[in-house]
Design an enzyme around this catalytic site. Structure first.
Site, PDB file in Angstrom:
ATOM      1  N   LYS A 299       0.884  -0.881  -0.138  1.00  0.00           N
ATOM      2  CA  LYS A 299       0.409  -0.272  -0.053  1.00  0.00           C
ATOM      3  C   LYS A 299       1.272   0.620   0.177  1.00  0.00           C
ATOM      4  CE  LYS A 299      -3.471  -2.969   2.418  1.00  0.00           C
ATOM      5  NZ  LYS A 299      -4.402  -2.398   3.862  1.00  0.00           N
TER       6      LYS A 299
ATOM      7  N   TYR B 251     -12.262  -2.387  -2.551  1.00  0.00           N
ATOM      8  CA  TYR B 251     -12.398  -3.363  -1.387  1.00  0.00           C
ATOM      9  C   TYR B 251     -13.880  -3.250  -1.102  1.00  0.00           C
ATOM     10  CZ  TYR B 251      -7.801  -2.407   1.002  1.00  0.00           C
ATOM     11  OH  TYR B 251      -6.819  -2.993   1.384  1.00  0.00           O
TER      12      TYR B 251
ATOM     13  N   PHE C 271     -15.115   2.903   8.508  1.00  0.00           N
ATOM     14  CA  PHE C 271     -13.433   3.568   7.695  1.00  0.00           C
ATOM     15  C   PHE C 271     -13.541   2.879   6.250  1.00  0.00           C
ATOM     16  CE2 PHE C 271     -13.214  -1.646   9.411  1.00  0.00           C
ATOM     17  CZ  PHE C 271     -13.164  -1.909   7.821  1.00  0.00           C
TER      18      PHE C 271
ATOM     19  N   ARG D 218      -0.612 -14.981   3.601  1.00  0.00           N
ATOM     20  CA  ARG D 218      -1.869 -14.170   5.174  1.00  0.00           C
ATOM     21  C   ARG D 218      -1.318 -14.744   5.583  1.00  0.00           C
ATOM     22  NH1 ARG D 218      -5.998 -10.695   3.830  1.00  0.00           N
ATOM     23  NH2 ARG D 218      -6.911 -11.323   6.032  1.00  0.00           N
TER      24      ARG D 218
ATOM     25  N   THR E   2      -4.541  -8.429  10.730  1.00  0.00           N
ATOM     26  CA  THR E   2      -5.387  -7.026   9.929  1.00  0.00           C
ATOM     27  C   THR E   2      -4.852  -5.795  10.853  1.00  0.00           C
ATOM     28  OG1 THR E   2      -7.147  -8.035   9.327  1.00  0.00           O
ATOM     29  CG2 THR E   2      -6.552  -5.782   9.093  1.00  0.00           C
TER      30      THR E   2
ATOM     31  N   ARG F 196       3.118  -7.169   8.888  1.00  0.00           N
ATOM     32  CA  ARG F 196       2.402  -6.138   9.647  1.00  0.00           C
ATOM     33  C   ARG F 196       3.678  -6.172  10.770  1.00  0.00           C
ATOM     34  NH1 ARG F 196      -3.377  -7.908   7.307  1.00  0.00           N
ATOM     35  NH2 ARG F 196      -3.511  -6.322   5.525  1.00  0.00           N
TER      36      ARG F 196
ATOM     37  N   ASN G 212      -1.523   0.204   7.733  1.00  0.00           N
ATOM     38  CA  ASN G 212      -1.205  -1.399   7.881  1.00  0.00           C
ATOM     39  C   ASN G 212      -0.081  -2.034   6.991  1.00  0.00           C
ATOM     40  OD1 ASN G 212      -3.177  -2.378   6.302  1.00  0.00           O
ATOM     41  ND2 ASN G 212      -4.189  -3.683   7.898  1.00  0.00           N
TER      42      ASN G 212
ATOM     43  N   HIS H 198      -1.260  -5.850   1.718  1.00  0.00           N
ATOM     44  CA  HIS H 198      -2.850  -6.111   0.866  1.00  0.00           C
ATOM     45  C   HIS H 198      -2.781  -7.592   0.548  1.00  0.00           C
ATOM     46  CE1 HIS H 198      -7.151  -7.865  -0.422  1.00  0.00           C
ATOM     47  NE2 HIS H 198      -6.105  -8.426  -1.275  1.00  0.00           N
TER      48      HIS H 198
ATOM     49  N   GLU I  92      -9.404 -10.232  -7.362  1.00  0.00           N
ATOM     50  CA  GLU I  92      -8.266  -9.525  -7.326  1.00  0.00           C
ATOM     51  C   GLU I  92      -6.989  -9.137  -8.072  1.00  0.00           C
ATOM     52  OE1 GLU I  92      -7.006  -9.991  -3.238  1.00  0.00           O
ATOM     53  OE2 GLU I  92      -8.893  -9.280  -2.633  1.00  0.00           O
TER      54      GLU I  92
HETATM   55  P1  DAT Z   1      -7.146  -7.146   5.520  1.00  0.00           P
HETATM   56  O1  DAT Z   1      -6.293  -6.481   5.005  1.00  0.00           O
HETATM   57  O2  DAT Z   1      -6.058  -8.273   6.848  1.00  0.00           O
HETATM   58  O3  DAT Z   1      -7.600  -8.200   4.274  1.00  0.00           O
HETATM   59  P2  DAT Z   1      -9.793  -6.592   5.995  1.00  0.00           P
HETATM   60  O4  DAT Z   1     -10.057  -7.245   4.488  1.00  0.00           O
HETATM   61  O5  DAT Z   1     -10.777  -6.661   6.870  1.00  0.00           O
HETATM   62  O6  DAT Z   1      -7.817  -6.924   6.867  1.00  0.00           O
HETATM   63  O7  DAT Z   1      -9.680  -4.912   5.873  1.00  0.00           O
HETATM   64  C1  DAT Z   1      -9.060  -4.413   4.501  1.00  0.00           C
HETATM   65  C2  DAT Z   1      -7.942  -3.245   5.122  1.00  0.00           C
HETATM   66  O8  DAT Z   1      -8.953  -2.351   5.880  1.00  0.00           O
HETATM   67  C3  DAT Z   1      -7.768  -3.070   6.598  1.00  0.00           C
HETATM   68  O9  DAT Z   1      -5.668  -3.943   5.890  1.00  0.00           O
HETATM   69  C4  DAT Z   1      -6.793  -1.740   6.609  1.00  0.00           C
HETATM   70  C5  DAT Z   1      -8.741  -1.453   6.544  1.00  0.00           C
HETATM   71  N1  DAT Z   1      -9.660  -1.867   8.206  1.00  0.00           N
HETATM   72  C6  DAT Z   1     -10.021  -3.313   7.913  1.00  0.00           C
HETATM   73  N2  DAT Z   1     -10.270  -3.164  10.106  1.00  0.00           N
HETATM   74  C7  DAT Z   1     -10.311  -1.886   9.869  1.00  0.00           C
HETATM   75  C8  DAT Z   1     -11.308  -0.383  11.139  1.00  0.00           C
HETATM   76  N3  DAT Z   1     -11.312  -1.572  11.631  1.00  0.00           N
HETATM   77  N4  DAT Z   1     -10.127   0.174  11.018  1.00  0.00           N
HETATM   78  C9  DAT Z   1      -9.839   0.900  10.285  1.00  0.00           C
HETATM   79  N5  DAT Z   1      -9.611   0.195   9.020  1.00  0.00           N
HETATM   80  C10 DAT Z   1      -9.579  -1.134   8.743  1.00  0.00           C
HETATM   81 MG    MG Z   2      -9.037  -8.788   2.884  1.00  0.00          MG
END
Ligand code: DAT
Ligand code: MG
Length: 194
Positions: free
Chosen positions: A54, A94, A102, A130, A136, A147, A157, A160, A171
Protein backbone atom coordinates in the site's frame (compact mmCIF):
# COMPACT_ATOMS: atom_id res chain seq x y z
CA UNK A 1 -1.21 -32.65 -15.55
CA UNK A 2 1.62 -30.59 -17.05
CA UNK A 3 1.22 -26.83 -17.42
CA UNK A 4 2.70 -24.61 -20.14
CA UNK A 5 6.01 -24.30 -18.32
CA UNK A 6 6.34 -28.07 -17.98
CA UNK A 7 5.72 -27.91 -14.23
CA UNK A 8 3.51 -30.70 -12.94
CA UNK A 9 0.30 -29.32 -11.49
CA UNK A 10 -1.58 -31.65 -9.15
CA UNK A 11 -4.99 -30.29 -10.10
CA UNK A 12 -6.59 -33.64 -10.76
CA UNK A 13 -7.39 -35.71 -7.68
CA UNK A 14 -6.31 -39.31 -7.57
CA UNK A 15 -9.25 -41.69 -7.42
CA UNK A 16 -8.48 -44.93 -5.64
CA UNK A 17 -10.35 -47.84 -7.17
CA UNK A 18 -8.95 -50.32 -4.68
CA UNK A 19 -6.31 -50.30 -1.97
CA UNK A 20 -3.93 -51.92 -4.48
CA UNK A 21 -4.12 -48.72 -6.59
CA UNK A 22 -3.21 -46.50 -3.66
CA UNK A 23 -0.08 -44.43 -3.89
CA UNK A 24 2.38 -44.79 -0.98
CA UNK A 25 3.41 -41.18 -1.64
CA UNK A 26 -0.08 -40.11 -0.62
CA UNK A 27 0.22 -41.98 2.68
CA UNK A 28 3.51 -40.23 3.35
CA UNK A 29 2.06 -36.74 2.71
CA UNK A 30 -1.35 -37.26 4.27
CA UNK A 31 -0.30 -39.62 7.03
CA UNK A 32 -3.26 -41.95 6.62
CA UNK A 33 -4.39 -44.71 4.32
CA UNK A 34 -7.15 -43.41 2.05
CA UNK A 35 -10.41 -45.29 1.69
CA UNK A 36 -11.20 -47.08 -1.56
CA UNK A 37 -12.96 -44.13 -3.17
CA UNK A 38 -11.25 -41.22 -1.43
CA UNK A 39 -10.35 -38.17 -3.51
CA UNK A 40 -6.91 -37.22 -2.28
CA UNK A 41 -4.74 -34.75 -4.17
CA UNK A 42 -1.15 -35.96 -4.35
CA UNK A 43 0.23 -32.59 -3.26
CA UNK A 44 -1.52 -29.37 -2.22
CA UNK A 45 -2.59 -27.14 -5.09
CA UNK A 46 -0.38 -24.51 -6.65
CA UNK A 47 -2.11 -21.17 -6.34
CA UNK A 48 -1.67 -17.54 -7.27
CA UNK A 49 -2.29 -14.75 -4.78
CA UNK A 50 -2.61 -10.99 -5.17
CA UNK A 51 -0.25 -9.08 -2.90
CA UNK A 52 -0.20 -5.27 -2.88
CA UNK A 53 2.12 -2.97 -1.00
CA UNK A 54 0.00 0.00 0.00
CA UNK A 55 1.06 3.67 -0.32
CA UNK A 56 2.63 3.74 3.18
CA UNK A 57 4.76 0.70 2.36
CA UNK A 58 5.88 2.26 -0.92
CA UNK A 59 6.63 5.64 0.67
CA UNK A 60 8.57 4.00 3.50
CA UNK A 61 10.81 2.13 1.08
CA UNK A 62 9.57 -1.33 2.04
CA UNK A 63 9.06 -2.75 -1.46
CA UNK A 64 12.42 -4.51 -1.59
CA UNK A 65 12.20 -5.89 1.93
CA UNK A 66 8.69 -7.23 1.40
CA UNK A 67 9.44 -8.73 -2.00
CA UNK A 68 12.49 -10.43 -0.54
CA UNK A 69 10.29 -12.27 1.96
CA UNK A 70 8.12 -13.77 -0.76
CA UNK A 71 11.07 -14.50 -3.00
CA UNK A 72 13.17 -16.20 -0.34
CA UNK A 73 10.16 -18.18 0.85
CA UNK A 74 10.23 -19.85 -2.56
CA UNK A 75 7.20 -18.27 -4.19
CA UNK A 76 7.48 -17.29 -7.83
CA UNK A 77 6.76 -13.75 -8.99
CA UNK A 78 4.48 -13.88 -12.04
CA UNK A 79 3.34 -10.25 -12.19
CA UNK A 80 4.44 -6.89 -10.79
CA UNK A 81 3.77 -3.22 -11.43
CA UNK A 82 3.55 0.15 -9.72
CA UNK A 83 0.14 1.81 -10.09
CA UNK A 84 -1.85 4.78 -8.81
CA UNK A 85 -5.28 4.07 -10.24
CA UNK A 86 -7.51 6.44 -8.25
CA UNK A 87 -10.40 5.98 -5.86
CA UNK A 88 -12.79 4.13 -8.20
CA UNK A 89 -10.41 1.19 -8.45
CA UNK A 90 -10.09 0.91 -4.66
CA UNK A 91 -13.86 1.17 -4.27
CA UNK A 92 -14.00 -1.96 -6.44
CA UNK A 93 -11.07 -3.63 -4.71
CA UNK A 94 -12.57 -3.08 -1.24
CA UNK A 95 -16.23 -3.41 -2.34
CA UNK A 96 -16.96 -5.99 0.39
CA UNK A 97 -16.10 -3.34 3.01
CA UNK A 98 -18.27 -0.55 1.55
CA UNK A 99 -20.64 -0.68 4.52
CA UNK A 100 -17.88 -0.08 7.09
CA UNK A 101 -17.32 3.26 8.77
CA UNK A 102 -13.66 3.25 7.80
CA UNK A 103 -14.38 2.63 4.07
CA UNK A 104 -14.07 6.26 2.92
CA UNK A 105 -10.78 6.78 4.76
CA UNK A 106 -9.48 3.43 3.54
CA UNK A 107 -10.16 4.33 -0.10
CA UNK A 108 -8.61 7.81 0.29
CA UNK A 109 -5.47 6.38 1.89
CA UNK A 110 -5.15 3.58 -0.69
CA UNK A 111 -5.50 6.05 -3.57
CA UNK A 112 -3.17 8.63 -2.03
CA UNK A 113 0.04 7.32 -3.57
CA UNK A 114 1.48 4.53 -5.68
CA UNK A 115 0.84 0.91 -4.77
CA UNK A 116 3.04 -2.02 -5.75
CA UNK A 117 0.87 -4.77 -7.26
CA UNK A 118 2.18 -8.31 -7.39
CA UNK A 119 1.06 -11.83 -8.17
CA UNK A 120 2.96 -14.61 -6.40
CA UNK A 121 2.60 -18.28 -7.25
CA UNK A 122 3.25 -21.44 -5.27
CA UNK A 123 1.74 -24.21 -3.21
CA UNK A 124 -0.80 -22.76 -0.77
CA UNK A 125 0.29 -19.25 -1.78
CA UNK A 126 -2.99 -17.68 -0.60
CA UNK A 127 -3.04 -19.00 2.98
CA UNK A 128 0.72 -18.79 3.38
CA UNK A 129 0.67 -15.23 2.06
CA UNK A 130 -1.88 -14.29 4.72
CA UNK A 131 0.33 -15.83 7.41
CA UNK A 132 3.31 -13.88 6.11
CA UNK A 133 1.26 -10.64 6.25
CA UNK A 134 0.08 -11.19 9.82
CA UNK A 135 -3.22 -10.15 11.40
CA UNK A 136 -5.12 -7.15 10.01
CA UNK A 137 -4.52 -5.12 13.18
CA UNK A 138 -0.77 -4.71 13.64
CA UNK A 139 -1.19 -4.94 17.44
CA UNK A 140 -2.37 -8.53 16.89
CA UNK A 141 0.23 -9.37 14.23
CA UNK A 142 2.98 -11.66 15.46
CA UNK A 143 6.58 -10.44 15.30
CA UNK A 144 8.15 -12.01 12.23
CA UNK A 145 5.13 -11.20 10.08
CA UNK A 146 5.23 -8.21 7.74
CA UNK A 147 2.60 -6.25 9.66
CA UNK A 148 4.04 -7.41 12.97
CA UNK A 149 7.45 -6.06 12.01
CA UNK A 150 6.71 -2.92 10.03
CA UNK A 151 3.61 -1.11 11.25
CA UNK A 152 1.51 0.07 14.21
CA UNK A 153 -1.90 1.39 13.02
CA UNK A 154 -4.57 -0.68 11.25
CA UNK A 155 -5.14 2.26 8.91
CA UNK A 156 -1.47 2.13 7.85
CA UNK A 157 -0.90 -1.60 7.74
CA UNK A 158 1.42 -1.54 4.74
CA UNK A 159 0.19 -4.48 2.71
CA UNK A 160 -2.80 -6.28 1.21
CA UNK A 161 -3.06 -10.02 0.54
CA UNK A 162 -5.93 -12.08 -0.89
CA UNK A 163 -7.89 -13.95 1.77
CA UNK A 164 -9.12 -16.90 -0.36
CA UNK A 165 -8.42 -18.50 -3.71
CA UNK A 166 -11.70 -17.06 -4.98
CA UNK A 167 -10.81 -13.49 -3.99
CA UNK A 168 -7.27 -13.98 -5.32
CA UNK A 169 -8.65 -14.84 -8.77
CA UNK A 170 -11.03 -11.89 -8.61
CA UNK A 171 -8.31 -9.45 -7.50
CA UNK A 172 -5.76 -10.72 -10.06
CA UNK A 173 -8.33 -10.19 -12.82
CA UNK A 174 -9.15 -6.74 -11.45
CA UNK A 175 -5.54 -5.55 -11.29
CA UNK A 176 -3.79 -7.38 -14.12
CA UNK A 177 -4.45 -8.00 -17.79
CA UNK A 178 -3.70 -11.62 -18.78
CA UNK A 179 -0.70 -10.50 -20.86
CA UNK A 180 0.83 -8.79 -17.80
CA UNK A 181 1.26 -12.16 -16.08
CA UNK A 182 4.33 -14.14 -17.05
CA UNK A 183 4.28 -17.93 -17.05
CA UNK A 184 7.94 -18.81 -16.60
CA UNK A 185 9.91 -21.73 -15.27
CA UNK A 186 12.07 -21.11 -12.22
CA UNK A 187 15.43 -22.89 -12.14
CA UNK A 188 14.80 -23.38 -8.41
CA UNK A 189 11.66 -25.46 -8.99
CA UNK A 190 13.22 -28.79 -8.01
CA UNK A 191 15.06 -27.18 -5.06
CA UNK A 192 11.86 -25.71 -3.63
CA UNK A 193 9.52 -28.64 -4.34
CA UNK A 194 10.16 -32.36 -3.85
P1 DAT B 1 -7.11 -7.50 5.56
O1 DAT B 1 -6.39 -6.36 4.91
O2 DAT B 1 -6.29 -8.14 6.62
O3 DAT B 1 -7.66 -8.48 4.57
P2 DAT B 1 -9.83 -6.48 5.82
O4 DAT B 1 -10.07 -7.03 4.46
O5 DAT B 1 -10.79 -6.82 6.90
O6 DAT B 1 -8.37 -6.88 6.34
O7 DAT B 1 -9.73 -4.90 5.75
C1 DAT B 1 -9.09 -4.26 4.66
C2 DAT B 1 -8.30 -3.10 5.19
O8 DAT B 1 -9.19 -2.17 5.79
C3 DAT B 1 -7.31 -3.45 6.30
O9 DAT B 1 -6.10 -3.95 5.80
C4 DAT B 1 -7.16 -2.16 6.99
C5 DAT B 1 -8.56 -1.55 6.89
N1 DAT B 1 -9.31 -1.83 8.12
C6 DAT B 1 -9.83 -3.02 8.49
N2 DAT B 1 -10.44 -2.92 9.69
C7 DAT B 1 -10.30 -1.63 10.06
C8 DAT B 1 -10.72 -0.88 11.18
N3 DAT B 1 -11.40 -1.44 12.17
N4 DAT B 1 -10.39 0.44 11.23
C9 DAT B 1 -9.70 1.03 10.22
N5 DAT B 1 -9.28 0.37 9.13
C10 DAT B 1 -9.59 -0.93 9.04
MG1 MG C 1 -9.15 -8.34 3.15
Amino acid sequence: MVCKTGVKYPSEPIVFQSSADSDPEVYRIRGFKPSKTAFVPKTPARERTYIMIKPDGVQRGLIGTIMERFETKGFKLVGMKLAQPGKAMFEKHYADLSGKGFFKGLVEYAASGPVCCMVWEGTNAVKTGRKMLGATKPFDSEPGTIRGDFCIDVGRNVIHGSDSVESANHEINLWFKPEELVDWESHSESWVYE
